[in-house]
Design a protein around this motif. Structure first.
Motif, PDB file in Angstrom:
ATOM      1  N   GLN A   1       2.167  16.958  -2.355  1.00  0.00           N
ATOM      2  CA  GLN A   1       2.982  16.043  -1.755  1.00  0.00           C
ATOM      3  C   GLN A   1       2.622  14.566  -1.360  1.00  0.00           C
ATOM      4  OE1 GLN A   1       5.194  17.700   1.373  1.00  0.00           O
ATOM      5  NE2 GLN A   1       4.965  19.816   0.703  1.00  0.00           N
ATOM      6  N   VAL A   2       1.174  14.482  -1.674  1.00  0.00           N
ATOM      7  CA  VAL A   2       0.435  13.256  -1.744  1.00  0.00           C
ATOM      8  C   VAL A   2      -0.486  13.157  -2.816  1.00  0.00           C
ATOM      9  CG1 VAL A   2       0.797  12.981   0.847  1.00  0.00           C
ATOM     10  CG2 VAL A   2      -1.215  14.205  -0.116  1.00  0.00           C
ATOM     11  N   ALA A   3       0.158  13.236  -3.997  1.00  0.00           N
ATOM     12  CA  ALA A   3      -0.621  13.065  -5.195  1.00  0.00           C
ATOM     13  C   ALA A   3      -0.984  11.494  -5.536  1.00  0.00           C
ATOM     14  CB  ALA A   3       0.151  13.764  -6.464  1.00  0.00           C
ATOM     15  N   THR A   4      -0.231  10.935  -5.570  1.00  0.00           N
ATOM     16  CA  THR A   4      -0.506   9.407  -5.893  1.00  0.00           C
ATOM     17  C   THR A   4      -1.538   8.829  -4.951  1.00  0.00           C
ATOM     18  OG1 THR A   4       1.637   9.010  -6.845  1.00  0.00           O
ATOM     19  CG2 THR A   4       0.356   7.055  -6.184  1.00  0.00           C
ATOM     20  N   TYR A   5      -1.274   9.119  -3.485  1.00  0.00           N
ATOM     21  CA  TYR A   5      -2.409   8.535  -2.582  1.00  0.00           C
ATOM     22  C   TYR A   5      -3.873   9.229  -2.961  1.00  0.00           C
ATOM     23  CZ  TYR A   5      -4.626   7.838   1.909  1.00  0.00           C
ATOM     24  OH  TYR A   5      -5.612   7.299   2.858  1.00  0.00           O
ATOM     25  N   GLY A   6      -3.939  10.592  -2.846  1.00  0.00           N
ATOM     26  CA  GLY A   6      -5.151  11.018  -3.220  1.00  0.00           C
ATOM     27  C   GLY A   6      -5.654  10.677  -4.465  1.00  0.00           C
TER      28      GLY A   6
ATOM     29  N   ASP B   1      10.175   8.276  -3.724  1.00  0.00           N
ATOM     30  CA  ASP B   1      10.765   7.359  -4.269  1.00  0.00           C
ATOM     31  C   ASP B   1       9.782   6.488  -5.144  1.00  0.00           C
ATOM     32  OD1 ASP B   1      12.838   4.943  -3.620  1.00  0.00           O
ATOM     33  OD2 ASP B   1      11.018   4.095  -3.064  1.00  0.00           O
ATOM     34  N   LEU B   2      10.364   6.014  -6.207  1.00  0.00           N
ATOM     35  CA  LEU B   2       9.315   5.370  -7.312  1.00  0.00           C
ATOM     36  C   LEU B   2       8.918   4.210  -6.815  1.00  0.00           C
ATOM     37  CD1 LEU B   2      11.828   5.599 -10.741  1.00  0.00           C
ATOM     38  CD2 LEU B   2       9.623   6.876 -10.025  1.00  0.00           C
ATOM     39  N   GLN B   3       9.604   3.325  -5.903  1.00  0.00           N
ATOM     40  CA  GLN B   3       9.013   2.137  -5.441  1.00  0.00           C
ATOM     41  C   GLN B   3       7.999   2.363  -4.633  1.00  0.00           C
ATOM     42  OE1 GLN B   3       9.433  -1.196  -6.381  1.00  0.00           O
ATOM     43  NE2 GLN B   3       7.640  -1.168  -5.309  1.00  0.00           N
ATOM     44  N   GLU B   4       8.074   3.462  -3.603  1.00  0.00           N
ATOM     45  CA  GLU B   4       6.997   3.997  -2.664  1.00  0.00           C
ATOM     46  C   GLU B   4       5.828   4.348  -3.315  1.00  0.00           C
ATOM     47  OE1 GLU B   4       6.383   7.509   0.541  1.00  0.00           O
ATOM     48  OE2 GLU B   4       8.562   7.018   0.304  1.00  0.00           O
ATOM     49  N   ASN B   5       5.986   5.266  -4.612  1.00  0.00           N
ATOM     50  CA  ASN B   5       4.847   5.742  -5.246  1.00  0.00           C
ATOM     51  C   ASN B   5       4.431   4.467  -5.944  1.00  0.00           C
ATOM     52  OD1 ASN B   5       3.807   8.307  -6.301  1.00  0.00           O
ATOM     53  ND2 ASN B   5       4.611   7.499  -8.426  1.00  0.00           N
ATOM     54  N   ALA B   6       5.023   3.284  -6.656  1.00  0.00           N
ATOM     55  CA  ALA B   6       4.276   2.305  -7.129  1.00  0.00           C
ATOM     56  C   ALA B   6       3.503   1.516  -5.975  1.00  0.00           C
ATOM     57  CB  ALA B   6       5.252   1.432  -7.690  1.00  0.00           C
ATOM     58  N   ASP B   7       4.065   1.322  -4.834  1.00  0.00           N
ATOM     59  CA  ASP B   7       3.486   0.790  -3.645  1.00  0.00           C
ATOM     60  C   ASP B   7       2.186   1.379  -3.388  1.00  0.00           C
ATOM     61  OD1 ASP B   7       5.639  -1.223  -3.606  1.00  0.00           O
ATOM     62  OD2 ASP B   7       6.433  -0.255  -1.829  1.00  0.00           O
ATOM     63  N   ILE B   8       2.010   2.687  -3.152  1.00  0.00           N
ATOM     64  CA  ILE B   8       0.938   3.401  -3.146  1.00  0.00           C
ATOM     65  C   ILE B   8      -0.296   3.172  -4.029  1.00  0.00           C
ATOM     66  CG2 ILE B   8      -0.273   5.747  -2.715  1.00  0.00           C
ATOM     67  CD1 ILE B   8       2.386   6.567  -1.461  1.00  0.00           C
ATOM     68  N   ALA B   9      -0.023   3.173  -5.065  1.00  0.00           N
ATOM     69  CA  ALA B   9      -0.909   2.843  -6.157  1.00  0.00           C
ATOM     70  C   ALA B   9      -1.372   1.672  -6.282  1.00  0.00           C
ATOM     71  CB  ALA B   9      -0.419   3.210  -7.529  1.00  0.00           C
ATOM     72  N   ILE B  10      -0.481   0.399  -6.180  1.00  0.00           N
ATOM     73  CA  ILE B  10      -0.779  -0.898  -5.823  1.00  0.00           C
ATOM     74  C   ILE B  10      -1.593  -1.429  -4.722  1.00  0.00           C
ATOM     75  CG2 ILE B  10       0.181  -3.171  -6.030  1.00  0.00           C
ATOM     76  CD1 ILE B  10       2.727  -2.330  -7.498  1.00  0.00           C
ATOM     77  N   VAL B  11      -1.281  -0.798  -3.653  1.00  0.00           N
ATOM     78  CA  VAL B  11      -2.059  -1.212  -2.463  1.00  0.00           C
ATOM     79  C   VAL B  11      -3.510  -0.521  -2.366  1.00  0.00           C
ATOM     80  CG1 VAL B  11      -2.205  -0.675   0.234  1.00  0.00           C
ATOM     81  CG2 VAL B  11       0.056  -1.596  -0.907  1.00  0.00           C
ATOM     82  N   ASN B  12      -3.624   0.801  -3.181  1.00  0.00           N
ATOM     83  CA  ASN B  12      -4.734   1.368  -3.157  1.00  0.00           C
ATOM     84  C   ASN B  12      -5.749   1.085  -3.947  1.00  0.00           C
ATOM     85  OD1 ASN B  12      -4.164   2.540  -0.524  1.00  0.00           O
ATOM     86  ND2 ASN B  12      -3.330   4.226  -1.448  1.00  0.00           N
TER      87      ASN B  12
END
Length: 169
Positions: free
Chosen positions: A54-59, A6-17
């Protein structure tokens, strides 16, 4: 896969981290520079070292924290300010939904261990259990990716089972 996230989930991960670590660090540095003293501890993740599908943005966002902190250590190396990066493995938290085990400490146990490393090592896993796990980072990349995929699937299955059990109660 990124196109399925989900685009919002992806953005949230980047923003929060990434955003808070940058802004908060910039906000506290002036007073620390003035005092020639201070400690900044940025929280990253062992995921910063592993190319885990599967967790590219997080890593990638956690790799940002490592890189950002290492540059700041260079910029402020003679300032009296300690800048440390913690790169834990699994820690049992409400967010991770990982159960406490020998290798997945409770948040309290992890914090107690990690705080003892401040000023000793600039970038660390924060505890001996995760430091031992980090030895796997020396494996060839293809093996690391294979094991990361297995671990991700195992974690997803465990979380799904706990969620099903919670719904049945």
């Amino acid at each position: 896969m990124l196109h399925k996230v989900d685009l919002q989930e992806n953005a949230d991960i980047a923003i929060v981290n990434m955003i808070p670590v940058s802004i908060l660090t910039a906000a506290v540095l002036p007073q620390m520079v003035k005092r020639n003293a201070g400690i900044i501890v940025n929280i990253s993740s062992g995921a910063a070292y592993v190319k885990c599908p599967q967790v590219a943005t997080y890593g990638a966002s956690k790799a940002y924290v490592n890189h950002f902190s290492s540059i700041l250590r260079l910029e402020y190396e003679n300032s009296g300010i300690t800048i440390q990066t913690l790169c834990p493995g699994y820690v049992s938290t409400n967010m991770s939904k990982v159960k406490v085990s020998l290798m997945a400490l409770s948040a309290k146990a992890y914090a107690q261990s990690a705080i003892r490393t401040i000023g000793i090592i600039p970038e660390t896993t924060g505890c001996i259990q995760h430091q031992l796990q980090s030895l796997a980072f020396a494996l060839p990349e293809s093996l690391m990716v294979y094991f990361a995929k297995l671990e991700l699937e195992k974690t997803k299955l465990a979380i799904n089972e706990r969620e099903k059990a919670a719904k049945q109660q």
